[in-house]
Write a protein that holds these residues in place. Structure first.
Motif, short mmCIF file in Angstrom:
data_model
loop_
_atom_site.label_atom_id
_atom_site.label_comp_id
_atom_site.label_asym_id
_atom_site.label_seq_id
_atom_site.Cartn_x
_atom_site.Cartn_y
_atom_site.Cartn_z
N MET A 1 0.85 -1.18 0.00
CA MET A 1 0.00 0.00 0.00
C MET A 1 0.89 1.24 0.00
N THR A 2 0.55 2.21 -0.84
CA THR A 2 1.33 3.44 -0.88
C THR A 2 0.85 4.40 0.18
N GLN A 3 1.78 5.20 0.67
CA GLN A 3 1.42 6.22 1.63
C GLN A 3 1.20 7.53 0.89
N HIS A 4 0.29 8.33 1.41
CA HIS A 4 0.00 9.61 0.78
C HIS A 4 1.21 10.54 0.93
N VAL A 5 1.63 11.11 -0.19
CA VAL A 5 2.73 12.06 -0.21
C VAL A 5 2.13 13.45 -0.39
N PRO A 6 2.45 14.40 0.49
CA PRO A 6 1.90 15.75 0.33
C PRO A 6 2.30 16.35 -1.02
N SER A 7 1.45 17.24 -1.54
CA SER A 7 1.69 17.85 -2.84
C SER A 7 3.06 18.50 -2.94
N THR A 8 3.49 19.12 -1.87
CA THR A 8 4.78 19.83 -1.89
C THR A 8 5.97 18.88 -1.96
N MET A 9 5.77 17.62 -1.66
CA MET A 9 6.85 16.64 -1.66
C MET A 9 6.81 15.70 -2.87
N ARG A 10 5.91 15.95 -3.80
CA ARG A 10 5.76 15.08 -4.96
C ARG A 10 6.96 15.22 -5.89
N GLU A 11 7.23 14.18 -6.65
CA GLU A 11 8.30 14.16 -7.64
C GLU A 11 7.66 13.88 -9.00
N PRO A 12 7.51 14.92 -9.84
CA PRO A 12 6.82 14.76 -11.11
C PRO A 12 7.38 13.64 -11.99
N SER A 45 6.65 16.93 -16.92
CA SER A 45 7.92 17.39 -17.51
C SER A 45 8.65 18.41 -16.63
N THR A 46 8.14 18.64 -15.43
CA THR A 46 8.78 19.57 -14.51
C THR A 46 10.10 19.01 -14.01
N GLY A 47 11.15 19.81 -14.12
CA GLY A 47 12.47 19.40 -13.63
C GLY A 47 12.53 19.42 -12.12
N PRO A 48 13.54 18.75 -11.56
CA PRO A 48 13.65 18.65 -10.11
C PRO A 48 13.84 19.99 -9.40
N ASP A 49 14.37 20.97 -10.08
CA ASP A 49 14.63 22.27 -9.45
C ASP A 49 13.55 23.31 -9.73
N HIS A 50 12.44 22.88 -10.30
CA HIS A 50 11.40 23.82 -10.70
C HIS A 50 10.11 23.60 -9.91
N ASP A 51 9.34 24.67 -9.84
CA ASP A 51 8.05 24.61 -9.15
C ASP A 51 7.00 24.00 -10.06
N PHE A 52 5.97 23.43 -9.46
CA PHE A 52 4.86 22.87 -10.21
C PHE A 52 3.56 23.24 -9.52
N ASP A 53 2.47 23.10 -10.23
CA ASP A 53 1.15 23.43 -9.72
C ASP A 53 0.76 22.42 -8.64
N LEU A 54 0.61 22.90 -7.42
CA LEU A 54 0.32 22.01 -6.30
C LEU A 54 -1.04 21.34 -6.41
N SER A 55 -2.01 22.03 -7.00
CA SER A 55 -3.34 21.41 -7.14
C SER A 55 -3.29 20.27 -8.15
N VAL A 56 -2.51 20.42 -9.21
CA VAL A 56 -2.34 19.35 -10.18
C VAL A 56 -1.61 18.19 -9.51
N ALA A 57 -0.56 18.49 -8.76
CA ALA A 57 0.19 17.45 -8.06
C ALA A 57 -0.70 16.66 -7.12
N THR A 62 -3.45 11.65 -5.87
CA THR A 62 -4.67 10.96 -5.46
C THR A 62 -5.07 9.90 -6.50
N ALA A 63 -4.98 10.27 -7.77
CA ALA A 63 -5.32 9.31 -8.83
C ALA A 63 -4.36 8.13 -8.84
N LEU A 64 -3.07 8.39 -8.68
CA LEU A 64 -2.10 7.30 -8.64
C LEU A 64 -2.39 6.34 -7.50
N GLU A 65 -2.65 6.88 -6.32
CA GLU A 65 -2.92 6.03 -5.16
C GLU A 65 -4.18 5.18 -5.39
N ARG A 66 -5.21 5.81 -5.94
CA ARG A 66 -6.47 5.10 -6.21
C ARG A 66 -6.27 4.01 -7.26
#
Length: 79
Positions: A1-12, A45-57, A62-66
């Protein structure tokens, strides 16, 4: 089972690989996540040093976990 990762900690790039592991095309996954294909592509396509949309993340995570909890028939498991 995967654990929920907060949006700010996601890795695109990691989420992209998880989507690929499910065997889902961008259009199907975006629909399942409630986002547009363009939003998904921008996020993945967001690089590791770039910001991304937290709502999209959040929606992607959520979709991945489901979907990982109840994999689609497109997922192929190779042993």
């Amino acid at each position: 089972m995967t654990q929920h990762v907060p949006s700010t900690m996601r890795e695109p790039k990691g989420d992209h690989n998880r989507r690929l592991s499910l065997g889902m095309e961008p259009d199907r996954f975006a629909a399942a996540a409630g986002i547009t294909v363009e939003e998904l592509r921008d996020y993945e396509s967001t690089g590791p040093d770039h910001d991304f949309d937290l709502s999209v993340a959040e929606r992607v995570g959520t979709a991945l976990e489901r979907l990982e909890a109840n994999p689609p028939t497109s997922q192929k498991v190779v042993n």
